[in-house]
Design a protein around this motif. Structure first.
Motif, short mmCIF file in Angstrom:
data_model
loop_
_atom_site.label_atom_id
_atom_site.label_comp_id
_atom_site.label_asym_id
_atom_site.label_seq_id
_atom_site.Cartn_x
_atom_site.Cartn_y
_atom_site.Cartn_z
N UNK A 99 11.15 -1.60 21.01
CA UNK A 99 12.22 -2.58 20.83
C UNK A 99 13.31 -1.92 20.00
N UNK A 100 14.52 -1.94 20.51
CA UNK A 100 15.67 -1.36 19.80
C UNK A 100 16.13 -2.36 18.74
N UNK A 101 16.05 -1.97 17.46
CA UNK A 101 16.48 -2.84 16.37
C UNK A 101 17.99 -2.75 16.21
N UNK A 102 18.50 -1.54 16.13
CA UNK A 102 19.94 -1.30 16.05
C UNK A 102 20.19 0.15 16.44
N UNK A 103 21.35 0.69 16.10
CA UNK A 103 21.71 2.04 16.56
C UNK A 103 20.82 3.15 16.01
N UNK A 104 20.12 2.91 14.92
CA UNK A 104 19.31 3.97 14.32
C UNK A 104 17.84 3.60 14.12
N UNK A 105 17.44 2.41 14.52
CA UNK A 105 16.04 2.01 14.36
C UNK A 105 15.45 1.52 15.68
N UNK A 106 14.27 2.01 15.98
CA UNK A 106 13.48 1.61 17.14
C UNK A 106 12.12 1.18 16.64
N UNK A 107 11.64 0.03 17.09
CA UNK A 107 10.35 -0.49 16.61
C UNK A 107 9.26 -0.28 17.66
N UNK A 108 8.11 0.14 17.16
CA UNK A 108 6.93 0.41 17.99
C UNK A 108 5.78 -0.44 17.45
N UNK A 109 4.74 -0.64 18.26
CA UNK A 109 3.57 -1.37 17.77
C UNK A 109 2.88 -0.55 16.68
N UNK A 110 2.53 -1.25 15.61
CA UNK A 110 1.84 -0.61 14.48
C UNK A 110 0.35 -0.58 14.77
N UNK A 111 -0.31 0.54 14.47
CA UNK A 111 -1.74 0.70 14.77
C UNK A 111 -2.65 0.28 13.61
N UNK A 112 -2.08 -0.25 12.52
CA UNK A 112 -2.90 -0.72 11.42
C UNK A 112 -3.14 0.31 10.33
N UNK A 113 -2.71 1.54 10.53
CA UNK A 113 -2.91 2.60 9.55
C UNK A 113 -1.70 2.70 8.63
N UNK A 114 -1.91 3.03 7.33
CA UNK A 114 -0.77 3.24 6.42
C UNK A 114 0.15 4.32 6.98
N UNK A 115 1.45 4.14 6.76
CA UNK A 115 2.44 5.09 7.25
C UNK A 115 3.04 5.88 6.08
N UNK A 116 3.34 7.14 6.33
CA UNK A 116 3.95 8.00 5.31
C UNK A 116 5.41 7.60 5.12
N UNK A 117 5.87 7.64 3.87
CA UNK A 117 7.27 7.35 3.56
C UNK A 117 7.70 8.24 2.40
N UNK A 118 9.01 8.35 2.24
CA UNK A 118 9.56 9.11 1.10
C UNK A 118 10.89 8.51 0.71
N UNK A 119 11.36 8.85 -0.50
CA UNK A 119 12.59 8.25 -1.01
C UNK A 119 13.21 9.17 -2.04
N UNK A 120 14.45 8.84 -2.41
CA UNK A 120 15.15 9.54 -3.49
C UNK A 120 15.45 8.55 -4.59
N UNK A 121 15.43 9.01 -5.81
CA UNK A 121 15.87 8.20 -6.93
C UNK A 121 14.82 7.43 -7.54
#
Length: 121
Positions: A99-121
């Motif tokens: 499912x296309x959320x907007x110009x830079x995000x696409x959504x897929x079905x989540x498999x129930x496993x934690x997802x890796x993420x990162x951030x600044x600040x």
């Protein structure tokens, strides 16, 4: 000429596989399902969405709050908090097996496993 015929056949098989995958995605999608979007530049942002309603080729999604666990320097894992909503419901069109959320995000079905993420600040 044979090479052209082989390439045409390869494209046809690919198109059929995409069509099957798209149909499976549409049939499997249920109210309450959780989808995710992974996006970002030099960091990995994760957004979660819950399916609120399905109407033909449209789906109503609502963004979910999430719990993030830091396990490194400005990185970790994240999971959604089902039924803990952020913001309003938005309608999106079903598109192939995502499912296309907007110009830079696409959504897929989540498999129930934690997802890796990162951030600044």
């Amino acid at each position: 000429m044979e090479r052209i015929r082989q390439e045409a056949e390869r494209f046809r098989r690919h198109d059929e596989a995409v069509a099957r995958s798209s149909e499976e995605f549409r049939r499997s999608l249920r109210v309450g399902d959780i989808l995710y979007s992974s996006w970002g530049w030099e960091q990995t942002n994760i957004d979660f969405y819950q399916v609120i309603a399905i109407r033909g080729s449209a789906v109503d999604l609502r963004q979910l709050d999430q719990r993030t666990t830091e396990d490194g320097y400005m990185c970790g894992t994240t999971v959604p908090l089902p039924d803990v909503f952020k913001g309003k419901t938005h309608t999106h069109r079903l598109s192939k097996n995502y499912i296309r959320i907007d110009s830079y995000r696409t959504a897929w079905k989540w498999d129930g496993q934690p997802l890796r993420c990162s951030w600044y600040g």
